[in-house]
Scaffold this motif. Structure first.
Motif, PDB file in Angstrom:
ATOM      1  N   LYS A 405       0.840  -1.209   0.000  1.00  0.00           N
ATOM      2  CA  LYS A 405       0.000   0.000   0.000  1.00  0.00           C
ATOM      3  C   LYS A 405       0.869   1.252   0.000  1.00  0.00           C
ATOM      4  N   ARG A 406       1.903   1.246   0.853  1.00  0.00           N
ATOM      5  CA  ARG A 406       2.795   2.414   0.922  1.00  0.00           C
ATOM      6  C   ARG A 406       3.506   2.645  -0.408  1.00  0.00           C
ATOM      7  N   ARG A 407       3.974   1.548  -1.013  1.00  0.00           N
ATOM      8  CA  ARG A 407       4.665   1.687  -2.294  1.00  0.00           C
ATOM      9  C   ARG A 407       3.734   2.191  -3.390  1.00  0.00           C
ATOM     10  N   THR A 408       2.474   1.753  -3.365  1.00  0.00           N
ATOM     11  CA  THR A 408       1.509   2.225  -4.376  1.00  0.00           C
ATOM     12  C   THR A 408       1.274   3.724  -4.235  1.00  0.00           C
ATOM     13  N   GLU A 409       1.103   4.204  -2.992  1.00  0.00           N
ATOM     14  CA  GLU A 409       0.901   5.645  -2.782  1.00  0.00           C
ATOM     15  C   GLU A 409       2.129   6.438  -3.214  1.00  0.00           C
ATOM     16  N   GLU A 410       3.304   5.951  -2.847  1.00  0.00           N
ATOM     17  CA  GLU A 410       4.524   6.670  -3.253  1.00  0.00           C
ATOM     18  C   GLU A 410       4.688   6.677  -4.766  1.00  0.00           C
ATOM     19  N   ARG A 411       4.367   5.556  -5.404  1.00  0.00           N
ATOM     20  CA  ARG A 411       4.485   5.498  -6.866  1.00  0.00           C
ATOM     21  C   ARG A 411       3.523   6.464  -7.536  1.00  0.00           C
ATOM     22  N   SER A 412       2.264   6.570  -7.011  1.00  0.00           N
ATOM     23  CA  SER A 412       1.285   7.505  -7.590  1.00  0.00           C
ATOM     24  C   SER A 412       1.767   8.955  -7.433  1.00  0.00           C
ATOM     25  N   ALA A 413       2.330   9.272  -6.261  1.00  0.00           N
ATOM     26  CA  ALA A 413       2.827  10.632  -6.045  1.00  0.00           C
ATOM     27  C   ALA A 413       3.996  10.945  -6.979  1.00  0.00           C
ATOM     28  N   ARG A 414       4.874   9.964  -7.158  1.00  0.00           N
ATOM     29  CA  ARG A 414       6.009  10.198  -8.056  1.00  0.00           C
ATOM     30  C   ARG A 414       5.553  10.362  -9.496  1.00  0.00           C
ATOM     31  N   GLU A 416       2.636  11.524 -10.546  1.00  0.00           N
ATOM     32  CA  GLU A 416       1.983  12.823 -10.686  1.00  0.00           C
ATOM     33  C   GLU A 416       3.009  13.950 -10.760  1.00  0.00           C
ATOM     34  N   LYS A 417       4.010  13.855  -9.903  1.00  0.00           N
ATOM     35  CA  LYS A 417       5.060  14.874  -9.906  1.00  0.00           C
ATOM     36  C   LYS A 417       5.844  14.852 -11.210  1.00  0.00           C
ATOM     37  N   HIS A 418       6.068  13.647 -11.719  1.00  0.00           N
ATOM     38  CA  HIS A 418       6.811  13.521 -12.968  1.00  0.00           C
ATOM     39  C   HIS A 418       6.017  14.102 -14.140  1.00  0.00           C
ATOM     40  N   LYS A 421       6.266  17.853 -14.040  1.00  0.00           N
ATOM     41  CA  LYS A 421       7.610  18.262 -14.462  1.00  0.00           C
ATOM     42  C   LYS A 421       7.747  18.204 -15.976  1.00  0.00           C
ATOM     43  N   LEU A 422       7.200  17.141 -16.588  1.00  0.00           N
ATOM     44  CA  LEU A 422       7.280  17.014 -18.047  1.00  0.00           C
ATOM     45  C   LEU A 422       6.524  18.152 -18.745  1.00  0.00           C
ATOM     46  N   LEU A 423       5.343  18.502 -18.234  1.00  0.00           N
ATOM     47  CA  LEU A 423       4.575  19.596 -18.838  1.00  0.00           C
ATOM     48  C   LEU A 423       5.346  20.912 -18.754  1.00  0.00           C
ATOM     49  N   LYS A 424       5.906  21.192 -17.584  1.00  0.00           N
ATOM     50  CA  LYS A 424       6.641  22.447 -17.404  1.00  0.00           C
ATOM     51  C   LYS A 424       7.863  22.485 -18.312  1.00  0.00           C
ATOM     52  N   LEU A 448      14.543  26.551 -13.531  1.00  0.00           N
ATOM     53  CA  LEU A 448      13.618  26.741 -14.653  1.00  0.00           C
ATOM     54  C   LEU A 448      12.219  26.258 -14.293  1.00  0.00           C
ATOM     55  N   LEU A 449      12.142  25.156 -13.541  1.00  0.00           N
ATOM     56  CA  LEU A 449      10.831  24.625 -13.168  1.00  0.00           C
ATOM     57  C   LEU A 449      10.114  25.522 -12.164  1.00  0.00           C
ATOM     58  N   VAL A 450      10.879  26.246 -11.305  1.00  0.00           N
ATOM     59  CA  VAL A 450      10.273  27.124 -10.300  1.00  0.00           C
ATOM     60  C   VAL A 450       9.704  28.404 -10.940  1.00  0.00           C
ATOM     61  N   MET A 451      10.390  28.932 -11.982  1.00  0.00           N
ATOM     62  CA  MET A 451       9.967  30.206 -12.604  1.00  0.00           C
ATOM     63  C   MET A 451       8.675  30.028 -13.393  1.00  0.00           C
ATOM     64  N   GLU A 452       7.853  31.118 -13.399  1.00  0.00           N
ATOM     65  CA  GLU A 452       6.602  31.120 -14.154  1.00  0.00           C
ATOM     66  C   GLU A 452       6.890  31.398 -15.629  1.00  0.00           C
ATOM     67  N   GLU A 453       5.875  31.126 -16.458  1.00  0.00           N
ATOM     68  CA  GLU A 453       6.048  31.297 -17.906  1.00  0.00           C
ATOM     69  C   GLU A 453       6.251  32.771 -18.261  1.00  0.00           C
ATOM     70  N   GLU A 454       5.541  33.713 -17.579  1.00  0.00           N
ATOM     71  CA  GLU A 454       5.691  35.144 -17.872  1.00  0.00           C
ATOM     72  C   GLU A 454       7.113  35.607 -17.534  1.00  0.00           C
ATOM     73  N   GLU A 455       7.676  35.100 -16.432  1.00  0.00           N
ATOM     74  CA  GLU A 455       9.045  35.490 -16.062  1.00  0.00           C
ATOM     75  C   GLU A 455      10.049  35.019 -17.108  1.00  0.00           C
ATOM     76  N   LEU A 456       9.864  33.810 -17.580  1.00  0.00           N
ATOM     77  CA  LEU A 456      10.762  33.279 -18.611  1.00  0.00           C
ATOM     78  C   LEU A 456      10.657  34.107 -19.898  1.00  0.00           C
ATOM     79  N   LEU A 457       9.411  34.477 -20.291  1.00  0.00           N
ATOM     80  CA  LEU A 457       9.219  35.251 -21.525  1.00  0.00           C
ATOM     81  C   LEU A 457       9.830  36.648 -21.383  1.00  0.00           C
TER      82      LEU A 457
END
Length: 580
Positions: A405-414, A416-418, A421-424, A448-457
Motif C-alpha cells: 500500500k505504501r509503495r503504491t501511494e509513493e508510486r502515484s505521487a512520483r 503525478e510529480k513527474h 515536471k514534463l509539462l513544465k 527553470l521549473l520554479v519560474m513562471e512562464e511570464e518570467e521566462l518570456l
C-alpha cells in the motif's frame, strides 16, 4: 565398475579401454591441480590407483613418473611431508632408472628435492601409554596404509626408512654442492653448539640460489631445533633458555617453547621447563621412560635409560634364578592360580548371568523410556515451531500488505510529480526554441521549473533587446575603424610596392644567370667523372664475376651439408620415438 551390469557399459577388462580410462584420469588429475581442486585431485588419485590395480601391465614409465610428481604436489598442499618425500623418491627412482639422457643439473635438482623433503619430515612423536592402551591411532594407521598403497608400497613409510633409502641410493652425494653437508650435519654429526647456526647459514644460501627449495626451509629449521634439543639432552642436565636461544639464530623464546612443548608432552623429548629459573631440565623418571629408541646422532644414553636397563636386567636375572632353584614351584603356582580363578568364576557365574540379563532388560526399558520421551519432546517442538511459523506468516502477510500500500501511494505521487515536471519542461523547451538558449544560460533545471512562464518570456525579451543594442554599437565601431585603416594603407603602400617590384626584377635576373652558369659547369664535370669511373669499373668486371661465382658455389655446398645433417637428425629422432 559400478555400472558393469548394464548393456552399454565399458569393459575395463579390455586393455585399450583401461588405458584410455587411465589417460583420462591422468589428464583430469592435471586439470584439478591447475585449478586448485585438491579434494577432486585426491579422488582422482584414488581412481588412478584402482585402474592400475585392474591393469595387468604397468603404465609407461613416463606416465608413472608424471603421476608420482603430481602426487608429490598434492601431498605438499596437504602439508604431508612424509608422503611427499615418498612420492618424490618414487619419481626420482623412475627418472634415474629410465631416463638415460637426463643431465647432471636435472639429476641434482631431483635429488635435492628428495633430500630436502625427507629432512623436512617432522621428527615422529611416539605414542603415549594411554594412546597405546586405547589404540587411538587406528584411523591414522589406516589412512597411512591407504596413502602408501597409492605409492605402491606394502607398508606405511617412516622417516627412518626414507633416511635409510636415500643413504642406500647415495642421494646426499648427488645433490647441489651447497646442500651436500646438510645431511651429515642433521643426521650424522654430533655438534649441538653449532648445529642450528650451520643449518641456518646453509639454508639462507639455498633460498637465494634455488627458489624451488624454499618451501622446505622452515620445516628443516624446525627439525634442526628438535635435533639440537635431543643432543643437548645427552650432554646437559640443565641449561638456561637464553643459552639455547643464542644457539638458534632464527627463533624467539616463545616460538622455541611452542615448538618443543608437544614432543615433551608425548615424552619424545625428555625435558621440563622451569620458568622460575628460566631453564630447561633434561631427563625423565623411570616409570615414564619410553622404550622407543630415537633416531639421529647419539654419544651416550640418558640417565633414565640407564636406570631402566639396569632394572630390566635385574628382573630377568632374578626370574632365571627362581626357575633354576625351584622349577616345580612355578608350575604349582600357575595351577593354584588357575584352580582359584575357576572356583571364583563358578561361584559368581550364575549371579553374573542373572545380572547381565537384568541389565539387558533395564537397558531396553530405559531405551524405550528415552525414545518415548524424545518422541514427545519432538512432537511438542514441532507444534511450537508450527505455531511460530503460522504467526510469522501472518505477520509477514500483514507487513507485505502495508508495504505494498505504501509503495503504491509513493508510486502515484512520483508519477503525478513527474507528469507536472514534463509539462513544465515542454513549455520551457518551446520558449527556448522561440527565443534561443542563451537567455537561459546559468539556470539549472530546478530553477527553470520554479519560474513562471511570464518570467521566462520577459527574461528572453530583455536579453534579445540587449543583444540588439550591443550589436548596433559594435557595427558602428567596426565600420569607422575599417574605413580609416583602409585609406591609410592604400596611400602609404602604393609607392613602396612600385620600388620593390623594380628592384626585384633586376635581382631575379642576376640570380638566375648565376645559377644557370653553375648548373652547366657542374653537369660537364659530372659527365667527365662518370666516363672515367665507367672505364675503371670495366677493367674489374671479370674479377667481380669470378668472385661472385665462387661465393655462390660455397654457399650452395654449405646449404647441402646443412640439409644432410638435418635429415640425419630427423631420422635419429624418429627412430628414438619409435623404439622408446
Amino acid at each position: 565398475i559400478k555400472h558393469s551390469h548394464q548393456t552399454n557399459s565399458i569393459n575395463l577388462n579390455d586393455p585399450v579401454s583401461l588405458q584410455l580410462h587411465l589417460d583420462t584420469r591422468l589428464y583430469q588429475l592435471d586439470c584439478a591441480i591447475k585449478i586448485s581442486l585438491w579434494q577432486e585431485a585426491i579422488k582422482t588419485i584414488n581412481d588412478i590407483h584402482s585402474l592400475m590395480q585392474l591393469s595387468k601391465k604397468k603404465p609407461k614409465p613416463q606416465a608413472l613418473a608424471n603421476y608420482y610428481k603430481k602426487q608429490a604436489l598434492v601431498f605438499s598442499k596437504a602439508n604431508n611431508r612424509l608422503f611427499e618425500a615418498c612420492a618424490l623418491m618414487k619419481h626420482y627412482q623412475l627418472v634415474f632408472d629410465q631416463k638415460k639422457t637426463a643431465t647432471v643439473e636435472e639429476k641434482q635438482m631431483l635429488a635435492s628435492g628428495v633430500l630436502m623433503a625427507t629432512l623436512a619430515i617432522p621428527l615422529p612423536a611416539s605414542m603415549s601409554e594411554n594412546e597405546k592402551y586405547l589404540d587411538l591411532q587406528n584411523s591414522t594407521k589406516d589412512k597411512n596404509m591407504t596413502l602408501a598403497s597409492y605409492l605402491d608400497l606394502q607398508h606405511a613409510p617412516t622417516r627412518e626408512t626414507l633416511i635409510a633409502d636415500i643413504v642406500k641410493q647415495g642421494i646426499p652425494g648427488k645433490v647441489y654442492p651447497e646442500l651436500q653437508p646438510l645431511f651429515k650435519i642433521l643426521e650424522v654429526d654430533f655438534q649441538p653448539l653449532k648445529l642450528c647456526s650451520l643449518v641456518d647459514t646453509m639454508l639462507s644460501e639455498v633460498e637465494k640460489t634455488y627458489p624451488d627449495l624454499v618451501p622446505y626451509a622452515v620445516d628443516v629449521r624446525q627439525v634442526a631445533v628438535l635435533r639440537l634439543m635431543r643432543q643437548l639432552a645427552q650432554v646437559y642436565d640443565k641449561i638456561s633458555i637464553s643459552k639455547v636461544v643464542s644457539l638458534i639464530p632464527y627463533i624467539e623464546p616463545l616460538e622455541l617453547e611452542l615448538l618443543i612443548i608437544e614432543p615433551a608432552k608425548t615424552l619424545d623429548l625428555q625435558l621440563r621447563i622451569d620458568h622460575s629459573t628460566q631453564t630447561f631440565i633434561f631427563g625423565s623418571t623411570i616409570q615414564y621412560q619410553r622404550e622407543e629408541t630415537t633416531s639421529g646422532p647419539t654419544v651416550q644414553q640418558m640417565p633414565s635409560e640407564m636406570f631402566r636397563n639396569q632394572l630390566v636386567l635385574l628382573y630377568g636375572a632374578l626370574n632365571k634364578s627362581v626357575d633354576l632353584i625351584s622349577p616345580a614351584m612355578k608350575v604349582q603356582a600357575k595351577d593354584a592360580l588357575r584352580h582359584e580363578s575357576i572356583s571364583v568364576y563358578m561361584k559368581s557365574a550364575k549371579r553374573d548371568q542373572l545380572n547381565m540379563i537384568k541389565r539387558k532388560e533395564m537397558i531396553e526399558h530405559r531405551k524405550e523410556y528415552y525414545e518415548n520421551l524424545n518422541t514427545e519432546k519432538e512432537r511438542a517442538e514441532l507444534q511450537e515451531r508450527e505455531k511460530t511459523r503460522r504467526e510469522a506468516e501472518k505477520a509477514e502477510t500483514k507487513r507485505r500488505d502495508e508495504e505494498e500500500k505504501r509503495r503504491t501511494e509513493e508510486r502515484s505521487a512520483r508519477e503525478e510529480k513527474h507528469k507536472d515536471k514534463l509539462l513544465k519542461m515542454e513549455k520551457v523547451k518551446k520558449l527556448m526554441e522561440q527565443l534561443g538558449e542563451k537567455p537561459f544560460e546559468g539556470l539549472t533545471e530546478e530553477e527553470l521549473l520554479v519560474m513562471e512562464e511570464e518570467e521566462l518570456l520577459a527574461r528572453g525579451i530583455e536579453y534579445m533587446s540587449k543583444e540588439k543594442d550591443d550589436l548596433k554599437h559594435k557595427m558602428k565601431q567596426v565600420e569607422k575603424r575599417l574605413d580609416y585603416y583602409t585609406r591609410a594603407q592604400r596611400l602609404v603602400e602604393i609607392p613602396l610596392l612600385k620600388d620593390e617590384w623594380e628592384k626585384s626584377q633586376g635581382d631575379d635576373k642576376i640570380w638566375w644567370e648565376e645559377k644557370e652558369a653553375a648548373r652547366i659547369e657542374m653537369a660537364i664535370k659530372k659527365r667527365e667523372y662518370d666516363i672515367s669511373t665507367r672505364a675503371r669499373l670495366l677493367r674489374m668486371k671479370d674479377d667481380k664475376d669470378a668472385f661472385v661465382a665462387s661465393i655462390l658455389s660455397q654457399k650452395e655446398m654449405q646449404h647441402q651439408e646443412e640439409v644432410n645433417r638435418f635429415d640425419i637428425s630427423c631420422a635419429l629422432h624418429r627412430s628414438r620415438l619409435l623404439f622408446s
